[in-house]
Enzyme design. Sequence first.
Site, PDB file in Angstrom:
ATOM      1  N   CYS A  65       0.857  -1.189   0.000  1.00 55.06           N
ATOM      2  CA  CYS A  65       0.000   0.000   0.000  1.00 55.06           C
ATOM      3  C   CYS A  65       0.892   1.238   0.000  1.00 55.06           C
ATOM      4  O   CYS A  65       0.627   2.225  -0.700  1.00 55.06           O
ATOM      5  CB  CYS A  65      -0.899   0.032   1.228  1.00 55.06           C
ATOM      6  SG  CYS A  65      -1.692  -1.535   1.644  1.00 55.06           S
ATOM      7  N   CYS A 103      -8.128  -2.224  -4.158  1.00 55.50           N
ATOM      8  CA  CYS A 103      -6.704  -1.949  -4.387  1.00 55.50           C
ATOM      9  C   CYS A 103      -5.913  -3.253  -4.421  1.00 55.50           C
ATOM     10  O   CYS A 103      -4.944  -3.364  -5.170  1.00 55.50           O
ATOM     11  CB  CYS A 103      -6.149  -0.990  -3.341  1.00 55.50           C
ATOM     12  SG  CYS A 103      -6.454   0.745  -3.795  1.00 55.50           S
ATOM     13  N   CYS A 166     -35.259  -0.425  11.978  1.00 52.49           N
ATOM     14  CA  CYS A 166     -34.094   0.163  12.653  1.00 52.49           C
ATOM     15  C   CYS A 166     -34.515   1.454  13.355  1.00 52.49           C
ATOM     16  O   CYS A 166     -34.111   1.743  14.484  1.00 52.49           O
ATOM     17  CB  CYS A 166     -32.992   0.500  11.657  1.00 52.49           C
ATOM     18  SG  CYS A 166     -32.675  -0.736  10.383  1.00 52.49           S
ATOM     19  N   CYS A 211     -28.131  -6.904  14.710  1.00 53.28           N
ATOM     20  CA  CYS A 211     -29.433  -6.240  14.850  1.00 53.28           C
ATOM     21  C   CYS A 211     -30.495  -6.972  14.031  1.00 53.28           C
ATOM     22  O   CYS A 211     -31.622  -7.148  14.496  1.00 53.28           O
ATOM     23  CB  CYS A 211     -29.336  -4.769  14.477  1.00 53.28           C
ATOM     24  SG  CYS A 211     -28.554  -3.776  15.788  1.00 53.28           S
TER      25      CYS A 211
HETATM   26  C1  HEC Z   1     -35.055  -4.070  18.903  1.00 48.88           C
HETATM   27  C2  HEC Z   1     -34.181  -2.945  18.850  1.00 48.88           C
HETATM   28  C3  HEC Z   1     -33.237  -2.773  17.695  1.00 48.88           C
HETATM   29  C4  HEC Z   1     -33.495  -2.817  16.351  1.00 48.88           C
HETATM   30  C5  HEC Z   1     -34.815  -3.070  15.644  1.00 48.88           C
HETATM   31  C6  HEC Z   1     -32.238  -2.519  15.689  1.00 48.88           C
HETATM   32  N1  HEC Z   1     -31.251  -2.312  16.599  1.00 48.88           N
HETATM   33 FE1  HEC Z   1     -29.360  -1.656  16.211  1.00 48.88          FE
HETATM   34  N2  HEC Z   1     -28.888  -1.865  18.175  1.00 48.88           N
HETATM   35  C7  HEC Z   1     -29.767  -2.209  19.185  1.00 48.88           C
HETATM   36  C8  HEC Z   1     -29.036  -2.327  20.427  1.00 48.88           C
HETATM   37  C9  HEC Z   1     -29.636  -2.679  21.796  1.00 48.88           C
HETATM   38  C10 HEC Z   1     -27.680  -2.046  20.121  1.00 48.88           C
HETATM   39  C11 HEC Z   1     -26.490  -2.051  21.081  1.00 48.88           C
HETATM   40  C12 HEC Z   1     -26.433  -0.786  21.849  1.00 48.88           C
HETATM   41  C13 HEC Z   1     -26.183   0.378  20.947  1.00 48.88           C
HETATM   42  O1  HEC Z   1     -25.024   0.668  20.614  1.00 48.88           O
HETATM   43  O2  HEC Z   1     -27.149   1.008  20.477  1.00 48.88           O
HETATM   44  C14 HEC Z   1     -27.627  -1.728  18.706  1.00 48.88           C
HETATM   45  C15 HEC Z   1     -26.474  -1.320  18.023  1.00 48.88           C
HETATM   46  C16 HEC Z   1     -26.455  -0.851  16.731  1.00 48.88           C
HETATM   47  C17 HEC Z   1     -25.308  -0.228  16.081  1.00 48.88           C
HETATM   48  C18 HEC Z   1     -23.937   0.004  16.716  1.00 48.88           C
HETATM   49  C19 HEC Z   1     -23.858   1.380  17.306  1.00 48.88           C
HETATM   50  C20 HEC Z   1     -22.533   1.623  17.995  1.00 48.88           C
HETATM   51  O3  HEC Z   1     -22.233   2.789  18.290  1.00 48.88           O
HETATM   52  O4  HEC Z   1     -21.793   0.682  18.226  1.00 48.88           O
HETATM   53  C21 HEC Z   1     -25.688   0.098  14.822  1.00 48.88           C
HETATM   54  C22 HEC Z   1     -24.834   0.754  13.761  1.00 48.88           C
HETATM   55  C23 HEC Z   1     -27.079  -0.325  14.678  1.00 48.88           C
HETATM   56  N3  HEC Z   1     -27.505  -0.885  15.851  1.00 48.88           N
HETATM   57  C24 HEC Z   1     -27.833  -0.173  13.519  1.00 48.88           C
HETATM   58  C25 HEC Z   1     -29.080  -0.797  13.334  1.00 48.88           C
HETATM   59  C26 HEC Z   1     -29.730  -0.917  12.052  1.00 48.88           C
HETATM   60  C27 HEC Z   1     -29.196  -0.359  10.759  1.00 48.88           C
HETATM   61  C28 HEC Z   1     -30.898  -1.596  12.259  1.00 48.88           C
HETATM   62  C29 HEC Z   1     -31.893  -2.105  11.269  1.00 48.88           C
HETATM   63  C30 HEC Z   1     -31.392  -3.053  10.300  1.00 48.88           C
HETATM   64  C31 HEC Z   1     -30.988  -1.856  13.687  1.00 48.88           C
HETATM   65  N4  HEC Z   1     -29.861  -1.385  14.285  1.00 48.88           N
HETATM   66  C32 HEC Z   1     -32.070  -2.463  14.316  1.00 48.88           C
HETATM   67  C33 HEC Z   1     -31.134  -2.391  19.045  1.00 48.88           C
HETATM   68  C34 HEC Z   1     -31.814  -2.475  17.839  1.00 48.88           C
HETATM   69  C1  HEC Z   2      -0.299   0.172  -7.535  1.00 47.06           C
HETATM   70  C2  HEC Z   2      -0.854   1.292  -6.807  1.00 47.06           C
HETATM   71  C3  HEC Z   2      -1.687   1.031  -5.565  1.00 47.06           C
HETATM   72  C4  HEC Z   2      -1.528   0.123  -4.572  1.00 47.06           C
HETATM   73  C5  HEC Z   2      -0.466  -0.948  -4.416  1.00 47.06           C
HETATM   74  C6  HEC Z   2      -2.569   0.376  -3.592  1.00 47.06           C
HETATM   75  N1  HEC Z   2      -3.342   1.404  -4.042  1.00 47.06           N
HETATM   76 FE1  HEC Z   2      -4.897   2.241  -3.047  1.00 47.06          FE
HETATM   77  N2  HEC Z   2      -5.304   3.434  -4.634  1.00 47.06           N
HETATM   78  C7  HEC Z   2      -4.558   3.485  -5.786  1.00 47.06           C
HETATM   79  C8  HEC Z   2      -5.228   4.358  -6.734  1.00 47.06           C
HETATM   80  C9  HEC Z   2      -4.733   4.695  -8.144  1.00 47.06           C
HETATM   81  C10 HEC Z   2      -6.384   4.832  -6.090  1.00 47.06           C
HETATM   82  C11 HEC Z   2      -7.462   5.763  -6.697  1.00 47.06           C
HETATM   83  C12 HEC Z   2      -8.679   4.961  -7.136  1.00 47.06           C
HETATM   84  C13 HEC Z   2      -8.377   3.942  -8.209  1.00 47.06           C
HETATM   85  O1  HEC Z   2      -7.982   4.338  -9.303  1.00 47.06           O
HETATM   86  O2  HEC Z   2      -8.489   2.752  -7.924  1.00 47.06           O
HETATM   87  C14 HEC Z   2      -6.394   4.232  -4.778  1.00 47.06           C
HETATM   88  C15 HEC Z   2      -7.363   4.483  -3.825  1.00 47.06           C
HETATM   89  C16 HEC Z   2      -7.305   4.014  -2.503  1.00 47.06           C
HETATM   90  C17 HEC Z   2      -8.216   4.398  -1.463  1.00 47.06           C
HETATM   91  C18 HEC Z   2      -9.372   5.379  -1.607  1.00 47.06           C
HETATM   92  C19 HEC Z   2      -8.831   6.792  -1.496  1.00 47.06           C
HETATM   93  C20 HEC Z   2      -9.900   7.834  -1.746  1.00 47.06           C
HETATM   94  O3  HEC Z   2      -9.526   8.982  -1.968  1.00 47.06           O
HETATM   95  O4  HEC Z   2     -11.105   7.519  -1.718  1.00 47.06           O
HETATM   96  C21 HEC Z   2      -7.849   3.723  -0.330  1.00 47.06           C
HETATM   97  C22 HEC Z   2      -8.533   3.794   1.049  1.00 47.06           C
HETATM   98  C23 HEC Z   2      -6.717   2.910  -0.676  1.00 47.06           C
HETATM   99  N3  HEC Z   2      -6.417   3.109  -1.998  1.00 47.06           N
HETATM  100  C24 HEC Z   2      -6.067   2.052   0.199  1.00 47.06           C
HETATM  101  C25 HEC Z   2      -5.074   1.155  -0.203  1.00 47.06           C
HETATM  102  C26 HEC Z   2      -4.580   0.083   0.641  1.00 47.06           C
HETATM  103  C27 HEC Z   2      -5.002  -0.188   2.091  1.00 47.06           C
HETATM  104  C28 HEC Z   2      -3.650  -0.610  -0.105  1.00 47.06           C
HETATM  105  C29 HEC Z   2      -2.929  -1.849   0.271  1.00 47.06           C
HETATM  106  C30 HEC Z   2      -3.736  -3.001   0.616  1.00 47.06           C
HETATM  107  C31 HEC Z   2      -3.583   0.049  -1.399  1.00 47.06           C
HETATM  108  N4  HEC Z   2      -4.466   1.094  -1.431  1.00 47.06           N
HETATM  109  C32 HEC Z   2      -2.747  -0.327  -2.426  1.00 47.06           C
HETATM  110  C33 HEC Z   2      -3.371   2.836  -6.021  1.00 47.06           C
HETATM  111  C34 HEC Z   2      -2.855   1.809  -5.238  1.00 47.06           C
END
Ligand code: HEC
Ligand code: HEC
Lengths: 250, 139
Positions: A65, A103, A166, A211
């Site tokens: 990278c 990448c 959610c 979730c």
């Molecule tokens: C029945 C309640 C419930 C529903 C429905 C639910 N969640 Fe959660 N979710 C939770 C609880 C409890 C946690 C753990 C505590 C927290 O970080 O909110 C959590 C955690 C998360 C987190 C992590 C937040 C953090 O800061 O770590 C994300 C992201 C999230 N939920 C997204 C979603 C999404 C997207 C959906 C729908 C697909 C969904 N949840 C549906 C209860 C729910």
């Molecule tokens: C040979 C060159 C090359 C290598 C090796 C490479 N990258 Fe990239 N990377 C690029 C180029 C060029 C872009 C711009 C988007 C594209 O053309 O794919 C990019 C884009 C990215 C982006 C997004 C940046 C943005 O502005 O959104 C990330 C994150 C990233 N590379 C991470 C990595 C990581 C982690 C590795 C190793 C696992 C890696 N790259 C290896 C050439 C490389």
Amino acid sequence: MIASLITPLITPLPTHADPLPSGTGFLSEDLQARQADEAANPGMLWVDEGARLWQSPQGATGASCASCHGDATTSMRGIATRYPAVDATSGALLNLEDRINLCRTRHQKAEPYPYESDPLLGLTAYVARQSLGLPMDVETGGAAAPFYAAGEAFFHRRQGQLNLSCAQCHDDNAGRSLRGDTISHGLGNGYPAYRLEWQSLGSLQRRLRSCSFGVRAVQFDYGSPDYLALELYLAKRAQGVAIETPAIRR
Amino acid sequence: MLAALGSQNASGAELLPYTVRNDSVPAPLGGLSGDPRRGRDIVLDRRRGNCLICHSAPVAGEPFQGELGPPLAGVGSRLDAGQIRLRLIDQSRISPRTIMPPYYRIEGLRDVDPAYRDRPALDAQEIEDMVAYLRTLTD
Ligand code: HEC
Ligand code: HEC
Ligand code: HEC
């Protein structure tokens, strides 16, 4: 009290003058302190592994990278605030994991890392860590608009045998306790995060699967279009919220 | 749609027919009689009712009780058996936007995990057991 629980099913995303509070604020003080302390935060083990991989030559090209991106502390600063984002070349919506794997395949000619593998979690956490403290700021217009609309619809629709959206938990009941847990606003600004229940770092999609499981709904595959679109919507909900990767969660 | 009126579901189990009158299902599902002790177990069991995720109930030794729904204490004085039964079958018939899950309904649900598809969250006997238990929670 009861009336306040019977809130509209479709709650329009409020226009937040202030960013929503991060999930970190719902943790105990002890866990908050551990998260903030690099020496005590277990997620830093993955970040350190990511730093090592950043320098490691990979694939048919033998490029690391760093060969292309140089010093991550400058080249990757702020990048995670803009993800998920649409890849201009393919038109696909990519989260940070997908972007890193692209990448690997496109530029390193290496195999993509599997979702939830330690190398992918490590590199993702390492790249996201370079945005520590910077506010989330994803693009939701233009090519991203249809993905955003799909994510928004997903967030607001009832699902699973328990028939909950959610929004019903994370908008309508944020701050209330669901048995031992306090429901946060459901933001992704701390991911990949170290969850005590997992005893590991895990991606945002792993949390989404929990979730979905909780309401007995389909747990979509890692990298599915459904969860990717949802991630974009969550990132927009987190507009202005500082990145905290790797957060600690219960 | 017709499923609620007693068609076979995929696992071969039957959703028993019932009649709603006002805010109540007056007759026990399938004419079954409920056992309040079993009902208490179902309410507490995290893999079955798991009701305390949202409600509190007057039971000792349960430190984490929910606060998303009203306390279940006194519910047997507030509601009769038929009213409780409908609320367990499908609370959304009373308040369409409720967060309380429908425990005896299979139609109109979306993206249900295949492991739970085409069967209600709880069966008719479990519903009747919980009705019997909740009726004992009088002030
Ligand atoms: C029945 C309640 C419930 C529903 C429905 C639910 N969640 Fe959660 N979710 C939770 C609880 C409890 C946690 C753990 C505590 C927290 O970080 O909110 C959590 C955690 C998360 C987190 C992590 C937040 C953090 O800061 O770590 C994300 C992201 C999230 N939920 C997204 C979603 C999404 C997207 C959906 C729908 C697909 C969904 N949840 C549906 C209860 C729910
Ligand atoms: C040979 C060159 C090359 C290598 C090796 C490479 N990258 Fe990239 N990377 C690029 C180029 C060029 C872009 C711009 C988007 C594209 O053309 O794919 C990019 C884009 C990215 C982006 C997004 C940046 C943005 O502005 O959104 C990330 C994150 C990233 N590379 C991470 C990595 C990581 C982690 C590795 C190793 C696992 C890696 N790259 C290896 C050439 C490389
Ligand atoms: C996800 C949250 C949630 C779960 C799980 C839940 N409930 Fe409820 N329940 C509520 C809410 C909220 C209400 C208030 C009425 C409304 O929203 O329509 C309610 C209302 C009730 C009522 C009517 C009480 C009254 O005084 O009117 C009964 C009885 C009841 N619930 C029993 C149960 C039982 C038994 C279970 C488990 C099998 C259960 N609930 C699971 C949220 C929940």
